[in-house]
Design an enzyme around this catalytic site. Structure first.
Site, PDB file in Angstrom:
ATOM      1  N   HIS A 136      41.642  39.287  44.272  1.00 12.12           N
ATOM      2  CA  HIS A 136      40.880  39.065  43.045  1.00 12.12           C
ATOM      3  C   HIS A 136      41.449  39.868  41.876  1.00 12.12           C
ATOM      4  CE1 HIS A 136      37.289  38.615  40.461  1.00 12.12           C
ATOM      5  NE2 HIS A 136      37.500  39.896  40.173  1.00 12.12           N
ATOM      6  N   GLU A 137      41.696  41.152  42.099  1.00 16.17           N
ATOM      7  CA  GLU A 137      42.190  42.000  41.009  1.00 16.17           C
ATOM      8  C   GLU A 137      43.595  41.601  40.569  1.00 16.17           C
ATOM      9  OE1 GLU A 137      40.203  43.786  39.444  1.00 16.17           O
ATOM     10  OE2 GLU A 137      38.554  43.825  40.882  1.00 16.17           O
ATOM     11  N   HIS A 140      43.590  38.563  38.286  1.00 18.37           N
ATOM     12  CA  HIS A 140      43.326  38.834  36.870  1.00 18.37           C
ATOM     13  C   HIS A 140      44.636  39.075  36.111  1.00 18.37           C
ATOM     14  CE1 HIS A 140      39.008  38.880  36.460  1.00 18.37           C
ATOM     15  NE2 HIS A 140      38.823  39.819  37.386  1.00 18.37           N
ATOM     16  N   GLU A 198      36.240  35.794  35.801  1.00 16.34           N
ATOM     17  CA  GLU A 198      35.888  36.322  37.121  1.00 16.34           C
ATOM     18  C   GLU A 198      35.909  35.215  38.177  1.00 16.34           C
ATOM     19  OE1 GLU A 198      35.597  39.475  37.933  1.00 16.34           O
ATOM     20  OE2 GLU A 198      35.948  40.057  35.852  1.00 16.34           O
TER      21      GLU A 198
END
Length: 273
Positions: A136-137, A140, A198
């Site tokens: 997820h990070e 980004h 997100e």
């Protein structure tokens, strides 16, 4: 500066900003601030952060963070190269660090500079949970969400300037505009924009963790634990920068099969829980 000129400049900027492409969605994205400016600044801030915090070295947890981070970065390279974006990561300088801090947090700066806080490890509960957070990070950064947020912020300021110039001779209406614009641009534009990032990072992250050999459904279990840890203290979704835990859990469950199907294209057939 006359209102007509201000609005003309604002319009030109709006048409000029969509000049980057998200390599995962194919969509045009905001890019007022080039990566050539963002990355050096991110690298400097990362080094400063490490110098001011206790970095955990040579422990099993620290080694696990690095090992999983390397798997995720290799998956990203494979995906991007296979989809016509060879060299997309040429300016990245991957780094994975565990920092002693009770906060339930992790992040990835533009350019692949990653930090996990020790406070998140009891919730990740092992490799698959870490892979979910890591994917997820990293997503980004890969999708240039930081660049887009900076660009959107600049447009928000330009809109405020244009409105204040328009009402410069009418202080009462200028104040009404500022109050309405502040709330409207935040709740109606900036917060939904952040929530969309997100959700996009969740979806991309599932593909990255699946390509790294981890079961993407474990990301849903991670968010169940995140929800329990929050203890009902999360703000209403409409007033938050993030989707609610329930929204994320539902989305992850619906996207997991897609992520595994994508991973199989790269020869990944087993997924660790």
């Amino acid at each position: 500066m006359k209102l007509k000129k201000v609005l003309s400049i604002f319009t030109i900027v709006l048409f000029a900003v969509a000049c980057s492409t998200n390599p995962f969605t194919g969509k045009k994205t905001l890019a007022l601030v080039p990566n050539s400016q963002i990355l050096p600044m991110a690298f400097q801030q990362y080094e400063q952060f490490l110098s001011e915090n206790k970095v955990v070295k040579n422990t099993s947890d620290a080694r696990m963070i690095t090992a999983i981070g390397q798997k995720i970065s290799i998956a990203a390279e494979r995906y991007l190269t296979a989809n016509g974006y060879a060299g997309y990561l040429k300016d990245y300088a991957w780094e994975y660090n565990l920092v002693e801090d009770p906060a339930v947090n992790a992040w990835c700066m533009p350019g692949g500079k990653i930090v996990f806080y020790t406070g998140i490890l009891p919730i990740t509960q092992g490799e698959a949970g870490i892979a979910a957070v890591m994917g997820h990070e990293v997503a980004h950064a890969l999708a240039n969400h930081g660049q887009q947020r900076m660009s959107a912020g600049q447009l928000q300021v330009l809109g405020a300037v244009a409105g204040n110039v328009a009402f410069s001779k009418d202080p009462k209406n200028q104040q009404i505009f500022n109050d309405a614009y502040g709330i409207g641009s935040s709740v109606g534009v900036m917060l939904p924009f952040s929530r969309s990032h997100e959700s996009e990072a969740d979806r991309i992250g599932l593909t990255l963790m699946a390509m790294s050999g981890y079961e993407p459904l474990e990301a849903a279990e991670l968010w169940v634990r995140m929800k329990e840890n929050a203890g009902g203290n999360a703000p209403a979704e409409i007033l938050s920068t993030h989707p609610s835990s329930d929204t994320r859990i539902s989305n992850i469950k619906s996207w997991s099969a897609e992520a595994k199907a994508e991973a199989r294209k790269y020869g990944v057939t087993s997924f660790k829980r």
